[in-house]
Design a protein around this motif. Structure first.
Motif, PDB file in Angstrom:
ATOM      1  N   ASP A 294       0.794  -1.226   0.000  1.00  0.00           N
ATOM      2  CA  ASP A 294       0.000   0.000   0.000  1.00  0.00           C
ATOM      3  C   ASP A 294       0.826   1.277   0.000  1.00  0.00           C
ATOM      4  O   ASP A 294       0.295   2.347  -0.309  1.00  0.00           O
ATOM      5  N   SER A 295       2.095   1.194   0.386  1.00  0.00           N
ATOM      6  CA  SER A 295       2.907   2.404   0.539  1.00  0.00           C
ATOM      7  C   SER A 295       4.255   2.236  -0.150  1.00  0.00           C
ATOM      8  O   SER A 295       4.656   1.127  -0.500  1.00  0.00           O
ATOM      9  N   ASN A 296       4.944   3.342  -0.283  1.00  0.00           N
ATOM     10  CA  ASN A 296       6.254   3.337  -0.933  1.00  0.00           C
ATOM     11  C   ASN A 296       7.338   3.037   0.096  1.00  0.00           C
ATOM     12  O   ASN A 296       8.214   3.848   0.386  1.00  0.00           O
ATOM     13  N   ILE A 297       7.270   1.840   0.697  1.00  0.00           N
ATOM     14  CA  ILE A 297       8.272   1.436   1.675  1.00  0.00           C
ATOM     15  C   ILE A 297       8.810   0.068   1.278  1.00  0.00           C
ATOM     16  O   ILE A 297       8.261  -0.606   0.399  1.00  0.00           O
ATOM     17  N   GLY A 298       9.882  -0.333   1.930  1.00  0.00           N
ATOM     18  CA  GLY A 298      10.490  -1.629   1.628  1.00  0.00           C
ATOM     19  C   GLY A 298      11.249  -2.136   2.836  1.00  0.00           C
ATOM     20  O   GLY A 298      11.165  -1.585   3.936  1.00  0.00           O
ATOM     21  N   LEU A 299      12.017  -3.184   2.643  1.00  0.00           N
ATOM     22  CA  LEU A 299      12.805  -3.753   3.735  1.00  0.00           C
ATOM     23  C   LEU A 299      13.827  -2.759   4.260  1.00  0.00           C
ATOM     24  O   LEU A 299      14.288  -2.872   5.408  1.00  0.00           O
ATOM     25  N   ASN A 300      14.200  -1.786   3.441  1.00  0.00           N
ATOM     26  CA  ASN A 300      15.200  -0.796   3.829  1.00  0.00           C
ATOM     27  C   ASN A 300      14.601   0.405   4.561  1.00  0.00           C
ATOM     28  O   ASN A 300      15.331   1.306   4.978  1.00  0.00           O
ATOM     29  N   THR A 301      13.308   0.443   4.752  1.00  0.00           N
ATOM     30  CA  THR A 301      12.659   1.576   5.405  1.00  0.00           C
ATOM     31  C   THR A 301      12.911   1.562   6.915  1.00  0.00           C
ATOM     32  O   THR A 301      12.693   0.528   7.563  1.00  0.00           O
ATOM     33  N   PRO A 302      13.366   2.664   7.512  1.00  0.00           N
ATOM     34  CA  PRO A 302      13.552   2.690   8.965  1.00  0.00           C
ATOM     35  C   PRO A 302      12.213   2.728   9.695  1.00  0.00           C
ATOM     36  O   PRO A 302      11.281   3.421   9.274  1.00  0.00           O
ATOM     37  N   VAL A 303      12.100   1.960  10.771  1.00  0.00           N
ATOM     38  CA  VAL A 303      10.901   1.942  11.597  1.00  0.00           C
ATOM     39  C   VAL A 303      11.321   2.145  13.050  1.00  0.00           C
ATOM     40  O   VAL A 303      12.455   1.860  13.433  1.00  0.00           O
ATOM     41  N   ALA A 304      10.389   2.625  13.867  1.00  0.00           N
ATOM     42  CA  ALA A 304      10.703   2.987  15.255  1.00  0.00           C
ATOM     43  C   ALA A 304      10.380   1.840  16.194  1.00  0.00           C
ATOM     44  O   ALA A 304       9.239   1.371  16.245  1.00  0.00           O
ATOM     45  N   ASP A 305      11.383   1.400  16.919  1.00  0.00           N
ATOM     46  CA  ASP A 305      11.189   0.430  18.003  1.00  0.00           C
ATOM     47  C   ASP A 305      11.229   1.218  19.318  1.00  0.00           C
ATOM     48  O   ASP A 305      12.203   1.205  20.045  1.00  0.00           O
ATOM     49  N   GLU A 306      10.136   1.937  19.557  1.00  0.00           N
ATOM     50  CA  GLU A 306      10.031   2.825  20.701  1.00  0.00           C
ATOM     51  C   GLU A 306       8.664   2.668  21.348  1.00  0.00           C
ATOM     52  O   GLU A 306       7.715   2.175  20.714  1.00  0.00           O
ATOM     53  N   PRO A 307       8.509   3.082  22.613  1.00  0.00           N
ATOM     54  CA  PRO A 307       7.222   2.908  23.308  1.00  0.00           C
ATOM     55  C   PRO A 307       6.080   3.582  22.558  1.00  0.00           C
ATOM     56  O   PRO A 307       6.238   4.641  21.933  1.00  0.00           O
ATOM     57  N   VAL A 308       4.902   2.967  22.628  1.00  0.00           N
ATOM     58  CA  VAL A 308       3.708   3.519  22.004  1.00  0.00           C
ATOM     59  C   VAL A 308       2.513   3.231  22.915  1.00  0.00           C
ATOM     60  O   VAL A 308       2.443   2.170  23.541  1.00  0.00           O
ATOM     61  N   THR A 309       1.617   4.183  23.003  1.00  0.00           N
ATOM     62  CA  THR A 309       0.397   4.022  23.789  1.00  0.00           C
ATOM     63  C   THR A 309      -0.801   4.254  22.877  1.00  0.00           C
ATOM     64  O   THR A 309      -0.874   5.283  22.195  1.00  0.00           O
ATOM     65  N   LEU A 310      -1.713   3.292  22.852  1.00  0.00           N
ATOM     66  CA  LEU A 310      -2.908   3.385  22.023  1.00  0.00           C
ATOM     67  C   LEU A 310      -4.139   3.336  22.914  1.00  0.00           C
ATOM     68  O   LEU A 310      -4.129   2.709  23.974  1.00  0.00           O
ATOM     69  N   SER A 311      -5.206   3.996  22.486  1.00  0.00           N
ATOM     70  CA  SER A 311      -6.458   4.013  23.243  1.00  0.00           C
ATOM     71  C   SER A 311      -7.593   3.488  22.377  1.00  0.00           C
ATOM     72  O   SER A 311      -7.651   3.779  21.174  1.00  0.00           O
ATOM     73  N   ASP A 312      -8.493   2.699  23.005  1.00  0.00           N
ATOM     74  CA  ASP A 312      -9.652   2.218  22.267  1.00  0.00           C
ATOM     75  C   ASP A 312     -10.782   3.253  22.335  1.00  0.00           C
ATOM     76  O   ASP A 312     -10.605   4.369  22.855  1.00  0.00           O
ATOM     77  N   LYS A 313     -11.952   2.891  21.816  1.00  0.00           N
ATOM     78  CA  LYS A 313     -13.064   3.833  21.749  1.00  0.00           C
ATOM     79  C   LYS A 313     -13.541   4.259  23.137  1.00  0.00           C
ATOM     80  O   LYS A 313     -14.143   5.323  23.296  1.00  0.00           O
ATOM     81  N   ASN A 314     -13.286   3.410  24.116  1.00  0.00           N
ATOM     82  CA  ASN A 314     -13.715   3.721  25.477  1.00  0.00           C
ATOM     83  C   ASN A 314     -12.634   4.420  26.296  1.00  0.00           C
ATOM     84  O   ASN A 314     -12.799   4.638  27.499  1.00  0.00           O
ATOM     85  N   GLY A 315     -11.515   4.745  25.656  1.00  0.00           N
ATOM     86  CA  GLY A 315     -10.442   5.433  26.344  1.00  0.00           C
ATOM     87  C   GLY A 315      -9.493   4.516  27.099  1.00  0.00           C
ATOM     88  O   GLY A 315      -8.581   4.995  27.777  1.00  0.00           O
ATOM     89  N   LYS A 316      -9.673   3.209  26.965  1.00  0.00           N
ATOM     90  CA  LYS A 316      -8.784   2.269  27.642  1.00  0.00           C
ATOM     91  C   LYS A 316      -7.449   2.227  26.908  1.00  0.00           C
ATOM     92  O   LYS A 316      -7.401   2.057  25.693  1.00  0.00           O
ATOM     93  N   GLU A 317      -6.374   2.387  27.656  1.00  0.00           N
ATOM     94  CA  GLU A 317      -5.047   2.454  27.048  1.00  0.00           C
ATOM     95  C   GLU A 317      -4.413   1.079  26.913  1.00  0.00           C
ATOM     96  O   GLU A 317      -4.638   0.187  27.735  1.00  0.00           O
ATOM     97  N   TRP A 318      -3.632   0.946  25.851  1.00  0.00           N
ATOM     98  CA  TRP A 318      -2.878  -0.292  25.596  1.00  0.00           C
ATOM     99  C   TRP A 318      -1.437   0.098  25.323  1.00  0.00           C
ATOM    100  O   TRP A 318      -1.164   0.916  24.447  1.00  0.00           O
ATOM    101  N   GLN A 319      -0.519  -0.470  26.084  1.00  0.00           N
ATOM    102  CA  GLN A 319       0.904  -0.195  25.916  1.00  0.00           C
ATOM    103  C   GLN A 319       1.635  -1.499  25.634  1.00  0.00           C
ATOM    104  O   GLN A 319       2.103  -2.168  26.558  1.00  0.00           O
ATOM    105  N   PRO A 320       1.746  -1.873  24.363  1.00  0.00           N
ATOM    106  CA  PRO A 320       2.431  -3.134  24.023  1.00  0.00           C
ATOM    107  C   PRO A 320       3.921  -3.049  24.314  1.00  0.00           C
ATOM    108  O   PRO A 320       4.507  -1.957  24.345  1.00  0.00           O
ATOM    109  N   LEU A 321       4.529  -4.195  24.520  1.00  0.00           N
ATOM    110  CA  LEU A 321       5.955  -4.280  24.802  1.00  0.00           C
ATOM    111  C   LEU A 321       6.609  -5.292  23.876  1.00  0.00           C
ATOM    112  O   LEU A 321       5.935  -6.156  23.296  1.00  0.00           O
ATOM    113  N   ASN A 322       7.924  -5.191  23.726  1.00  0.00           N
ATOM    114  CA  ASN A 322       8.691  -6.231  23.062  1.00  0.00           C
ATOM    115  C   ASN A 322       8.868  -7.425  23.997  1.00  0.00           C
ATOM    116  O   ASN A 322       8.694  -7.318  25.215  1.00  0.00           O
TER     117      ASN A 322
END
Length: 335
Positions: free
Chosen positions: A46-74
């Motif tokens: 879908d996008s102009n990216i490839g195996l050489n594209t840099p991606v961030a391995d950094e903390p992320v916090t996501l919220s669902d429709k009810n405002g509940k937070e999800w903080q996935p880990l490695n």
């Protein structure tokens, strides 16, 4: 056999349990990191990216429709900062997969899974990016067969024909129509990444069973070690292994320490056919900086040599990805 769309062999449990409940067909279990190649293939499609594209391995916090937070880990609960998409796949890092999956879009990811033959219910939540979807081993085999088959999905079957005792043909399987899901170049890049998982990543212990053959694969482990998955892909077959308990209690095995060993035993009986990794046009092997994705000179030892569409090498680029400043002689006389 992903080219022919046929099931070569199937085992639904230990021999004493195989009758009555075939786990290969009926057991629906979360697939964990087996989702990552699908996410990255969708992103490359879908996008102009490839195996050489840099991606961030950094903390992320996501919220669902009810405002509940999800903080996935490695898995190791650590962060690597910036790394290439190839290394994120090879090392099975969770946070880059979450970030890229959210960029793809959860609804779009569900659509791709449907096109790859998944028919069971899917919850369109961010946790889908870490493999919360529950699939059978057969559904996983279908999904990976399409990834390997130049991005074309076809249903799998175990019956080629049915005849009477007199040889009269009652049924003969017709060659199924294949549906394109991913471009051929996306399929190749995904295969290349899966080979990296075995060559230098989480499935490297499989190499001792390969006798030099080129094989790819992907490990999968779910929470509390309840499910141990491994998918091996070679030049002919997709080999899918799941280990777990019917009561959903932990088995204490990762994909690498459990299911991978079963695949290694399988290859001990039936050596694999090597995958073809010749780089197809318009892709070329190029050298990239390992954190920025900047193309750098081919003789830089710190680079990652990866297949990608041709990227112009900047003039006077250094191995650290910076432009070398010209000295006074070069500024005065050119060069």
């Amino acid at each position: 056999d992903y080219r022919r769309g046929t099931v070569t062999a199937l085992a639904g449990g230990r021999l004493s349990q195989a009758i009555g409940y075939n786990r290969a067909l009926l057991a629906l279990r979360p697939i964990g990191s087996l989702m990552k190649p699908v996410i990255y293939a969708a992103a490359m499609q879908d996008s102009n990216i490839g195996l050489n594209t840099p991606v961030a391995d950094e903390p992320v916090t996501l919220s669902d429709k009810n405002g509940k937070e999800w903080q996935p880990l490695n898995y190791d609960e650590e962060f690597s900062g910036s790394l290439l998409l190839y290394d994120a796949l090879v090392q099975s890092r969770n946070l880059p997969a979450v970030r890229v999956g959210m960029e793809v879009g959860i609804d779009q990811l569900v659509r791709y899974l449907r096109e790859l033959g998944v028919t069971t219910p899917l919850q369109p939540y961010p946790s889908l990016t870490l493999g919360s979807a529950s699939l059978s081993p057969m559904a996983v085999a279908r999904m990976y067969s399409a990834l390997m088959n130049d991005g074309h999905y076809q249903p799998l079957t175990a019956v080629s024909s049915i005849t009477t005792h007199q040889g009269e043909v009652l049924y003969r399987r017709q060659t199924p129509e294949q549906k394109k899901v991913f471009d051929q170049s996306v399929s190749y890049l995904t295969r290349y990444g899966l080979h990296g998982v075995v060559a230098e990543g989480t499935a490297s212990r499989l190499q001792s069973a390969l006798a030099g053959q080129i094989v790819g694969g992907k490990t999968g482990t779910t929470n509390d070690y309840r499910d141990s998955w491994f998918v091996a892909v070679d030049g002919e077959q997709v080999v899918t292994v799941w280990l777990g308990r019917d009561d959903n209690q932990p088995v204490g095995l990762t994909g690498s320490s459990g299911a991978l060993k079963v695949a290694a035993d399988f290859y001990g009986y039936l050596p694999p056919l090597s995958m073809a990794l010749d780089v197809p046009e318009p892709l070329l092997m190029q050298n990239f900086h390992p954190t920025t994705g900047q193309r750098i000179p081919e003789d830089c030892n710190n680079g990652r040599k990866l297949p990608a569409e041709e990227i112009r090498l900047p003039e006077d680029i250094t191995c650290d990805g910076n432009i070398r400043e010209k000295n006074w002689w070069e500024r005065l006389f050119g060069g």
